[in-house]
Design a protein around this motif. Structure first.
Motif, PDB file in Angstrom:
ATOM      1  N   ARG A   1       0.774  -1.210  -0.020  1.00  0.00           N
ATOM      2  CA  ARG A   1      -0.157   0.076   0.014  1.00  0.00           C
ATOM      3  C   ARG A   1       0.795   1.458   0.032  1.00  0.00           C
ATOM      4  O   ARG A   1       0.552   2.275  -0.497  1.00  0.00           O
ATOM      5  N   GLU A   2       2.211   1.138   0.492  1.00  0.00           N
ATOM      6  CA  GLU A   2       2.904   2.263   0.551  1.00  0.00           C
ATOM      7  C   GLU A   2       4.010   2.247  -0.775  1.00  0.00           C
ATOM      8  O   GLU A   2       4.757   1.088  -0.572  1.00  0.00           O
ATOM      9  N   ARG A   3       4.117   3.377  -1.498  1.00  0.00           N
ATOM     10  CA  ARG A   3       5.186   3.147  -2.568  1.00  0.00           C
ATOM     11  C   ARG A   3       5.870   4.485  -2.609  1.00  0.00           C
ATOM     12  O   ARG A   3       5.424   5.533  -2.250  1.00  0.00           O
ATOM     13  N   VAL A   4       7.130   4.108  -2.644  1.00  0.00           N
ATOM     14  CA  VAL A   4       8.126   5.338  -2.544  1.00  0.00           C
ATOM     15  C   VAL A   4       9.029   5.530  -3.845  1.00  0.00           C
ATOM     16  O   VAL A   4       9.645   4.359  -4.406  1.00  0.00           O
ATOM     17  N   GLU A   5       9.164   6.477  -4.324  1.00  0.00           N
ATOM     18  CA  GLU A   5       9.830   6.628  -5.597  1.00  0.00           C
ATOM     19  C   GLU A   5      10.715   7.668  -5.449  1.00  0.00           C
ATOM     20  O   GLU A   5      10.647   8.800  -4.860  1.00  0.00           O
ATOM     21  N   LEU A   6      12.066   7.218  -5.810  1.00  0.00           N
ATOM     22  CA  LEU A   6      13.474   8.121  -5.682  1.00  0.00           C
ATOM     23  C   LEU A   6      13.942   8.399  -7.141  1.00  0.00           C
ATOM     24  O   LEU A   6      13.963   7.668  -7.711  1.00  0.00           O
ATOM     25  N   THR A   7      14.061   9.785  -7.009  1.00  0.00           N
ATOM     26  CA  THR A   7      14.737  10.257  -8.505  1.00  0.00           C
ATOM     27  C   THR A   7      15.870  11.146  -8.010  1.00  0.00           C
ATOM     28  O   THR A   7      15.648  12.131  -7.294  1.00  0.00           O
ATOM     29  N   VAL A   8      17.099  10.945  -8.670  1.00  0.00           N
ATOM     30  CA  VAL A   8      18.529  11.677  -8.821  1.00  0.00           C
ATOM     31  C   VAL A   8      18.586  12.359  -9.737  1.00  0.00           C
ATOM     32  O   VAL A   8      18.542  11.937 -10.767  1.00  0.00           O
ATOM     33  N   ARG A   9      18.548  13.804  -9.494  1.00  0.00           N
ATOM     34  CA  ARG A   9      18.723  14.429 -10.617  1.00  0.00           C
ATOM     35  C   ARG A   9      20.487  15.126 -10.582  1.00  0.00           C
ATOM     36  O   ARG A   9      20.634  15.854  -9.746  1.00  0.00           O
ATOM     37  N   ASP A  10      21.217  14.644 -11.423  1.00  0.00           N
ATOM     38  CA  ASP A  10      22.470  15.011 -11.527  1.00  0.00           C
ATOM     39  C   ASP A  10      22.921  15.776 -12.879  1.00  0.00           C
ATOM     40  O   ASP A  10      21.840  16.064 -13.829  1.00  0.00           O
TER      41      ASP A  10
ATOM     42  N   ALA B   1       7.658  -0.850  -3.310  1.00  0.00           N
ATOM     43  CA  ALA B   1       6.175  -0.810  -2.509  1.00  0.00           C
ATOM     44  C   ALA B   1       6.484  -1.702  -1.453  1.00  0.00           C
ATOM     45  O   ALA B   1       7.016  -3.031  -1.382  1.00  0.00           O
ATOM     46  N   ALA B   2       5.983  -1.662  -0.068  1.00  0.00           N
ATOM     47  CA  ALA B   2       5.864  -2.367   0.878  1.00  0.00           C
ATOM     48  C   ALA B   2       4.580  -1.971   1.611  1.00  0.00           C
ATOM     49  O   ALA B   2       3.813  -1.030   1.327  1.00  0.00           O
ATOM     50  N   ASP B   3       4.418  -2.602   3.011  1.00  0.00           N
ATOM     51  CA  ASP B   3       3.031  -2.390   3.772  1.00  0.00           C
ATOM     52  C   ASP B   3       3.568  -1.256   4.433  1.00  0.00           C
ATOM     53  O   ASP B   3       2.417  -0.702   5.084  1.00  0.00           O
ATOM     54  N   ASP B   4       4.634  -0.609   4.650  1.00  0.00           N
ATOM     55  CA  ASP B   4       4.918   0.754   5.379  1.00  0.00           C
ATOM     56  C   ASP B   4       5.930   1.464   4.289  1.00  0.00           C
ATOM     57  O   ASP B   4       6.762   0.730   3.669  1.00  0.00           O
ATOM     58  N   ARG B   5       5.940   2.671   4.661  1.00  0.00           N
ATOM     59  CA  ARG B   5       6.760   3.570   3.859  1.00  0.00           C
ATOM     60  C   ARG B   5       8.155   3.576   4.145  1.00  0.00           C
ATOM     61  O   ARG B   5       8.939   3.733   3.409  1.00  0.00           O
ATOM     62  N   PHE B   6       8.378   3.291   5.446  1.00  0.00           N
ATOM     63  CA  PHE B   6       9.823   3.238   5.731  1.00  0.00           C
ATOM     64  C   PHE B   6      10.320   1.924   5.192  1.00  0.00           C
ATOM     65  O   PHE B   6      11.646   2.033   4.704  1.00  0.00           O
ATOM     66  N   GLY B   7       9.598   0.909   4.932  1.00  0.00           N
ATOM     67  CA  GLY B   7      10.293  -0.463   4.269  1.00  0.00           C
ATOM     68  C   GLY B   7      10.664  -0.057   2.853  1.00  0.00           C
ATOM     69  O   GLY B   7      11.547  -0.658   2.234  1.00  0.00           O
ATOM     70  N   ALA B   8       9.306   0.516   2.327  1.00  0.00           N
ATOM     71  CA  ALA B   8       9.530   0.813   0.608  1.00  0.00           C
ATOM     72  C   ALA B   8      10.802   1.594   0.695  1.00  0.00           C
ATOM     73  O   ALA B   8      11.368   1.440  -0.530  1.00  0.00           O
ATOM     74  N   LEU B   9      11.017   2.667   1.423  1.00  0.00           N
ATOM     75  CA  LEU B   9      12.077   3.545   1.211  1.00  0.00           C
ATOM     76  C   LEU B   9      13.372   2.656   1.295  1.00  0.00           C
ATOM     77  O   LEU B   9      14.365   2.688   0.247  1.00  0.00           O
ATOM     78  N   ASP B  10      13.491   1.635   1.943  1.00  0.00           N
ATOM     79  CA  ASP B  10      14.724   0.953   2.238  1.00  0.00           C
ATOM     80  C   ASP B  10      14.832  -0.005   0.882  1.00  0.00           C
ATOM     81  O   ASP B  10      15.917   0.021   0.336  1.00  0.00           O
TER      82      ASP B  10
END
Length: 209
Positions: free
Chosen positions: A53-62, A72-81
């Motif tokens: 249910r929690e999705r985290v998208e990381l974008t590096v602009r260089d 994605a994971a059941d919590d955003r902290f896990g999704a971030l990892d």
């Protein structure tokens, strides 16, 4: 390095923002010239998707190609990892590719003509103004329907098919839009099965009327 954390259809607590900043601090070790990292958090309200249910998208602009990872994971902290693990691997690959290119780089030829015989470089009459942050998205509704379209601006600088496949892997997508530097045609590279890929090109010279 600037870290921007935003939520789509969800609120983001200060605790998570601080956690994300602490975790992403090591990005500079893999990409010393990084300018900004975007963190986008999305929450899925469907009970059937509780495990993701929690999705985290990381974008590096260089200065180089955009590098992106999501999970994605059941919590955003896990999704971030999970997303950070993917991002770190792609940043390492990008760093190794830059090192390999520098080792095989050939110095450009030196113009030995006197300055009076070297023509002035041509300057285009109008230079396009690039967006402040390429890759930013805008959502709009399709007329009166419930359909929502998410639009992104993509910089289509000419590149080889090999470079297009590399950048596709860096953003973790199954397709990538680009302009083929050899044919000058708008093209899309896409993932097939295993390590096979496909490329579709548009012939804009044809008269289809």
């Amino acid at each position: 390095m600037e870290i921007v954390v935003v939520g789509r259809h969800t609120e983001v607590a200060d605790r998570f923002r601080q956690h994300a900043e602490d975790k992403l601090a090591k990005v500079e070790q893999l990409a010393p010239t990084v300018q900004r990292v975007d963190v986008e958090v999305t929450r899925e309200n469907n009970p059937r998707l509780a495990s993701v249910r929690e999705r985290v998208e990381l974008t590096v602009r260089d200065k180089g190609p955009v590098v992106r990872a999501e999970a994605a994971a059941d919590d955003r902290f896990g999704a971030l990892d999970l997303a950070l693990d993917k991002l770190s691997e792609r940043l390492r690959r990008a760093r190794d590719r830059r090192k390999d290119h520098r080792q095989h780089q050939v110095d450009p030829p030196v113009d030995v003509r006197p300055p009076s015989q070297i023509p002035e470089p041509e300057v285009p009459e109008t230079a396009p103004t690039p967006p402040e942050h390429p890759g930013d998205s805008v959502e709009r509704e399709l007329g009166d329907s419930p359909v929502v379209i998410r639009e992104k601006l993509h910089q289509a600088k000419p590149m080889s098919v090999d470079d297009a496949l590399y950048e596709m892997e860096m953003v973790g997508h199954d397709f990538f839009l680009f302009v083929d530097s050899e044919t000058k045609r708008p093209s899309v590279a896409y993932r097939r099965h295993g390590w096979t890929y496909g490329v579709v090109q548009l012939d804009t010279s044809c008269d289809c009327a």
